[in-house]
Design an enzyme around this catalytic site. Structure first.
Site, PDB file in Angstrom:
ATOM      1  CE1 TYR A   1      -4.139  -1.940   0.422  1.00 41.08           C
ATOM      2  CE2 TYR A   1      -2.757  -3.387   1.922  1.00 41.08           C
ATOM      3  CZ  TYR A   1      -3.804  -3.074   1.104  1.00 41.08           C
ATOM      4  OH  TYR A   1      -4.698  -4.244   1.161  1.00 41.08           O
TER       5      TYR A   1
ATOM      6  CD  GLU B   1      -2.525 -12.256 -10.497  1.00 39.93           C
ATOM      7  OE1 GLU B   1      -1.194 -11.632 -10.337  1.00 39.93           O
ATOM      8  OE2 GLU B   1      -3.551 -11.752 -10.974  1.00 39.93           O
TER       9      GLU B   1
ATOM     10  CB  CYS C   1      -7.346  -3.906  -5.443  1.00 41.15           C
ATOM     11  SG  CYS C   1      -8.987  -4.683  -5.607  1.00 41.15           S
ATOM     12  CG  HIS C   2      -5.680  -9.535  -7.075  1.00 44.04           C
ATOM     13  ND1 HIS C   2      -6.406  -9.088  -7.981  1.00 44.04           N
ATOM     14  CD2 HIS C   2      -4.555 -10.474  -7.495  1.00 44.04           C
ATOM     15  CE1 HIS C   2      -5.854  -9.487  -9.248  1.00 44.04           C
ATOM     16  NE2 HIS C   2      -5.057 -10.248  -8.966  1.00 44.04           N
TER      17      HIS C   2
ATOM     18  CG  ASN D   1     -11.131  -2.121  -7.874  1.00 45.58           C
ATOM     19  OD1 ASN D   1     -11.707  -1.597  -8.979  1.00 45.58           O
ATOM     20  ND2 ASN D   1     -10.204  -3.122  -8.121  1.00 45.58           N
TER      21      ASN D   1
END
Length: 197
Positions: free
Chosen positions: A136, A194, A167-168, A159
């Site tokens: 962040y 991912e 945003c993850h 979001n």
């Protein structure tokens, strides 16, 4: 059984064709401002909504999908219609993402639902690559306001396009997950998906 709720598959197919014709007619006449559909995903059912500018909303099922549609009608336009075909490309790209065949979304997005600093954060989040993460604090620094760590968290928490605007991929400075609109199990699933690619 009422004729309004067909159980015969041919009646359901007729109803789908009728809805499709209605959506096409509404779009042709300029009466369709927001189209929506629901898709299944490994993180549960998702509601997708689009405007002529692009994908405007991705909502998790716990957000009360009927409430999300009502919110879109109030905030964007009352001309909202279930028009699945308008979201075929978005649905296909999400399916490819979840099957690890896609690492980047190639969709126009409409960030109308976010303003000011939140919108700036969301625009930046789109630059964080697949399989990468930032804190962040790093995001706050990249958007020119290093002291706005909590505001970055707030932008992520509100979001309107989770998954597509990733945003993850934003974590706490100590590497722990922090919060996530879709819940921590969904955030963990997205990050592990991912990493595995």
């Amino acid at each position: 059984m009422s004729a309004l709720f067909p159980t015969d598959p041919t009646d359901a197919a007729s109803l789908d064709r009728l809805r499709g014709r209605l959506a096409d007619d509404a779009a042709r006449e300029g009466l369709l401002d927001v189209a929506y559909r629901q898709v299944d995903s490994p993180v549960g059912p998702l509601l997708l909504a689009t405007t002529p500018r692009g994908l405007v909303r991705v909502a998790y099922s716990f957000e009360d999908l009927d409430g999300v549609v009502e919110d879109l009608a109030q905030r964007l336009s009352p001309r909202v219609l279930h028009a699945p075909a308008r979201l075929d490309d978005a649905a296909r790209q999400l399916e490819e993402y979840f099957s690890r065949a896609r690492t980047r979304f190639d969709l126009a997005v409409d960030l109308t639902l976010s303003r000011g600093f939140r919108r700036t954060v969301l625009e930046y989040l789109r630059t964080i690559g697949y399989g990468e993460t930032e804190s962040y604090a790093e995001v706050a620094g990249h958007v020119g306001n290093p002291g706005a760590v909590r505001a970055v968290g707030s932008a992520c928490a509100t979001n309107p396009l989770p998954i597509v605007v990733p945003c993850h991929r934003v974590l706490r400075s100590d590497g722990t997950l922090g919060g996530y609109l879709g819940g921590l199990p969904a955030k963990e699933l997205l990050l592990s998906l991912e990493r595995a690619a």
